[in-house]
Design an enzyme around this catalytic site. Structure first.
Site, PDB file in Angstrom:
ATOM      1  N   GLY A   1      19.875  38.419  12.712  1.00 14.01           N
ATOM      2  CA  GLY A   1      20.362  38.736  14.070  1.00 14.01           C
ATOM      3  C   GLY A   1      21.225  40.248  14.047  1.00 14.01           C
TER       4      GLY A   1
ATOM      5  CG  ASP B   1      10.008  32.751  15.611  1.00 11.75           C
ATOM      6  OD1 ASP B   1      11.398  32.933  16.290  1.00 11.75           O
ATOM      7  OD2 ASP B   1       8.629  32.296  16.191  1.00 11.75           O
ATOM      8  CB  VAL B   2      15.426  32.362  13.112  1.00 13.68           C
ATOM      9  CG1 VAL B   2      15.954  33.704  12.678  1.00 13.68           C
ATOM     10  CG2 VAL B   2      16.141  32.148  14.569  1.00 13.68           C
TER      11      VAL B   2
ATOM     12  CG  ASN C   1      24.698  37.136  14.819  1.00 14.33           C
ATOM     13  OD1 ASN C   1      25.020  36.719  15.030  1.00 14.33           O
ATOM     14  ND2 ASN C   1      23.595  37.660  14.603  1.00 14.33           N
TER      15      ASN C   1
ATOM     16  CB  SER D   1      29.329  29.595  21.406  1.00 10.35           C
ATOM     17  OG  SER D   1      30.032  29.862  22.495  1.00 10.35           O
TER      18      SER D   1
ATOM     19  CE1 TYR E   1      24.706  31.486  23.964  1.00  8.16           C
ATOM     20  CE2 TYR E   1      25.990  30.016  24.521  1.00  8.16           C
ATOM     21  CZ  TYR E   1      25.906  30.594  23.421  1.00  8.16           C
ATOM     22  OH  TYR E   1      26.435  32.303  22.544  1.00  8.16           O
TER      23      TYR E   1
ATOM     24  CB  ALA F   1      23.748  21.627  24.680  1.00  5.89           C
TER      25      ALA F   1
ATOM     26  CE  LYS G   1      25.308  29.799  19.589  1.00  9.19           C
ATOM     27  NZ  LYS G   1      24.989  30.843  18.614  1.00  9.19           N
TER      28      LYS G   1
END
Length: 243
Positions: free
Chosen positions: A12, A62-63, A89, A141, A155, A157, A159
């Protein structure tokens, strides 16, 4: 030139903190690989890296897909012959309320934000082990530490999972000279956070982060200065959370 001769993958890396990291690494002598889904952004970042005198390749990736990740790693090794640094990232974000979150959103968030770092780290670990050297830096995060101030549950959870996954890899890879760490940014001035509510009154430093300020911490962890840190999460949040 703290990364002279190193090869770094920054997933990214076409925008935001990823782009700032690519430029910080290139200024310190690294050649860069940018796995991206936004190819226009990645190509623009690649030109900036080339202007700094470093080599850069862009790989549509596509990770969340293992086959795509392994193809990217194979291309990196074919082009550069080594992988010294991986920065996980790439990620997606949402503000969805927990009562409105769908199964589809949950699964996609976990796939990109958590499975992605797992797949990418797993894909580079054998090369790093053979080199007896490697640096893996994951983007956690603030949301993953506090359950999300405004960020969605999936999001947050995902991170939290990334920061735990960091410790799992660190325990396994330390004996090979590979460090694995994460950082936990607060609010940064990126496209992803453009709709984030103003919370500067809660930040002791009184402002959001510039992406370069987050990138500088990633650079520290990738360099020799950070070589005795592993399994850690460094807060880069302007003091909004003090552990």
């Amino acid at each position: 030139m703290r990364l002279d001769g190193r090869v770094a993958i920054v997933t990214g890396g076409g925008g935001g903190i990823g782009r700032a990291t690519c430029l910080a690494f290139a200024k310190e002598g690294a050649d860069i690989v940018i796995p991206e889904v936004n190819m226009a952004n990645a190509e623009a970042a690649s030109k900036e890296i080339a202007a700094l005198g470093r080599r850069c390749i862009v790989v549509e990736t596509d990770v969340a897909d293992g086959e795509s990740v392994h193809a990217m790693v194979d291309k990196t090794l074919k082009e550069f012959g080594r992988i010294d640094v991986l920065v996980n990232n790439a990620g997606i974000f949402s503000y969805t309320r927990i009562d409105a979150c769908t199964e589809v959103e949950w699964d996609r968030m976990m796939a990109v934000n958590l499975k992605g770092p797992f797949l990418c780290s797993q894909a580079v670990m054998e090369t790093m082990k053979s080199q007896k050297f490697g640096r893996i830096i994951n983007l956690g995060s603030l949301a993953g530490q506090v359950g999300g101030l405004v960020a969605s549950a999936p999001y947050s959870a995902s991170k939290a999972g990334v920061m735990c996954l960091t410790k799992s890899f660190a325990r396994v890879l330390g004996e090979y000279g590979i460090t694995v760490n994460s950082i936990a940014p607060g609010i940064a001035a990126t496209e992803m956070a453009k709709n984030h509510p103003d919370m500067t009154d809660q930040i002791p430093l009184g402002r959001v982060a510039d992406p370069s300020e987050v990138a500088n911490v990633i650079l520290f962890l990738a360099s020799e200065e950070g070589q005795y840190i592993t399994g850690a999460t460094l807060d880069v949040n302007g003091g909004i959370r003090m552990a």
